[in-house]
Design a protein around this motif. Structure first.
Motif, mmCIF file in Angstrom:
data_model
loop_
_atom_site.group_PDB
_atom_site.id
_atom_site.type_symbol
_atom_site.label_atom_id
_atom_site.label_comp_id
_atom_site.label_asym_id
_atom_site.label_seq_id
_atom_site.Cartn_x
_atom_site.Cartn_y
_atom_site.Cartn_z
ATOM 1 N N ALA A 1 0.961 -1.279 0.245
ATOM 2 C CA ALA A 1 0.013 0.179 0.080
ATOM 3 C C ALA A 1 1.114 1.198 0.068
ATOM 4 C CB ALA A 1 -1.103 0.040 1.165
ATOM 5 N N GLY A 2 0.856 1.771 -1.068
ATOM 6 C CA GLY A 2 2.032 2.942 -1.245
ATOM 7 C C GLY A 2 3.305 2.315 -1.168
ATOM 8 N N ASP A 3 4.229 2.731 -0.322
ATOM 9 C CA ASP A 3 5.643 2.299 -0.387
ATOM 10 C C ASP A 3 5.692 1.339 0.582
ATOM 11 O OD1 ASP A 3 6.524 4.024 -2.204
ATOM 12 O OD2 ASP A 3 7.134 5.652 -0.897
ATOM 13 N N SER A 4 4.525 0.806 1.515
ATOM 14 C CA SER A 4 4.609 0.138 2.602
ATOM 15 C C SER A 4 4.373 -1.488 2.273
ATOM 16 C CB SER A 4 3.674 0.455 3.532
ATOM 17 O OG SER A 4 3.761 1.723 4.147
ATOM 18 N N LEU A 5 5.211 -2.310 2.533
ATOM 19 C CA LEU A 5 5.272 -3.732 2.408
ATOM 20 C C LEU A 5 4.341 -4.289 3.383
ATOM 21 C CD1 LEU A 5 5.944 -6.380 0.790
ATOM 22 C CD2 LEU A 5 7.754 -6.500 2.358
ATOM 23 N N LEU A 6 3.070 -4.834 2.986
ATOM 24 C CA LEU A 6 2.222 -5.471 3.715
ATOM 25 C C LEU A 6 2.525 -7.040 4.121
ATOM 26 C CD1 LEU A 6 -0.938 -3.541 2.024
ATOM 27 C CD2 LEU A 6 0.481 -3.008 4.078
ATOM 28 N N VAL A 7 2.590 -7.761 3.061
ATOM 29 C CA VAL A 7 2.858 -9.206 3.121
ATOM 30 C C VAL A 7 3.520 -9.499 1.994
ATOM 31 C CG1 VAL A 7 1.360 -11.186 3.059
ATOM 32 C CG2 VAL A 7 0.117 -9.122 4.175
ATOM 33 N N SER A 8 4.406 -10.844 2.234
ATOM 34 C CA SER A 8 4.983 -11.374 1.244
ATOM 35 C C SER A 8 5.153 -12.902 1.539
ATOM 36 C CB SER A 8 6.434 -10.748 0.932
ATOM 37 O OG SER A 8 7.315 -11.040 1.963
ATOM 38 N N GLY A 9 5.257 -13.830 0.401
ATOM 39 C CA GLY A 9 5.214 -15.113 0.625
ATOM 40 C C GLY A 9 5.320 -15.794 -0.664
ATOM 41 N N ARG A 10 5.276 -17.102 -0.776
ATOM 42 C CA ARG A 10 4.897 -18.034 -1.670
ATOM 43 C C ARG A 10 3.751 -18.719 -1.709
ATOM 44 N NH1 ARG A 10 8.807 -22.114 -2.597
ATOM 45 N NH2 ARG A 10 8.905 -22.302 -0.588
ATOM 46 N N LEU A 11 3.137 -18.934 -3.058
ATOM 47 C CA LEU A 11 1.685 -19.715 -2.982
ATOM 48 C C LEU A 11 2.058 -20.825 -4.148
ATOM 49 C CD1 LEU A 11 -0.883 -16.886 -2.942
ATOM 50 C CD2 LEU A 11 0.028 -18.325 -0.837
ATOM 51 N N GLY A 12 1.504 -22.102 -3.765
ATOM 52 C CA GLY A 12 1.735 -23.029 -4.715
ATOM 53 C C GLY A 12 -0.052 -23.138 -5.353
ATOM 54 N N VAL A 13 -0.284 -23.564 -6.441
ATOM 55 C CA VAL A 13 -1.651 -23.896 -6.886
ATOM 56 C C VAL A 13 -1.629 -25.118 -7.861
ATOM 57 C CG1 VAL A 13 -1.599 -22.149 -8.711
ATOM 58 C CG2 VAL A 13 -3.508 -22.556 -7.735
#
Length: 154
Positions: free
Chosen positions: A129-141
């Motif tokens: 959101a703007g310059d702020s990192l909120l969440v990161s990770g990896r997803l498998g589908v």
């Protein structure tokens, strides 16, 4: 590779998520390996992921999964029908906030395809959101559960 009309209507025509469950507003950019989507649905009172009037940060996983679905649809081309994928793994999550609904800025969802086949895919993602990192990770589908199980769909 940016179509100027990749808005919510365009997205909803290509993924299984419909109505208020289609969380993404637009595709900002994409290529064979990456996609960047925008969303402002985290601010809507009718967001179907809200619980007790709040939109917790764990819902970022659904935003990322929808960006992955849009990327898959773009890679498949216009002739391919929308397919439902099944989230199979969530790894290396890093949370940097508690709630998404308290952020006034639009969400920027980035997803990078790390590996994939017609049957499954792995992506690294981040939400800002703007310059702020909120969440990161990896997803498998899993994109085609019948093929993985060795079943024929014909």
């Amino acid at each position: 590779m940016m179509d100027p009309v990749m808005d919510q209507a365009w997205i909803a025509a290509r993924i299984p998520h419909q109505g208020s469950m289609c969380l993404l507003s637009a595709v900002e950019s994409w290529n064979e390996d990456d996609i960047v989507c925008l969303a402002d649905s985290h601010l809507r009172a009718d967001n179907p992921l809200r619980a007790a009037g709040r939109l917790g940060v764990a819902n970022a996983i659904e935003y990322a999964a929808q960006a992955m679905a849009v990327h898959g649809a773009l890679l498949a081309g216009d002739a391919a029908p929308a397919r439902a994928g099944y989230l199979t793994s969530v790894r290396e999550l890093s949370w940097h906030c508690r709630r998404l609904d308290q952020l006034a800025a639009p969400l920027r969802i980035q997803a990078q395809r790390l590996s994939g086949s017609p049957v499954n895919a792995m992506y690294r993602f981040s939400l800002h959101a703007g310059d702020s990192l909120l969440v990161s990770g990896r997803l498998g589908v899993v994109l085609d559960a019948d093929a993985l199980a060795g079943k024929s769909t014909s």
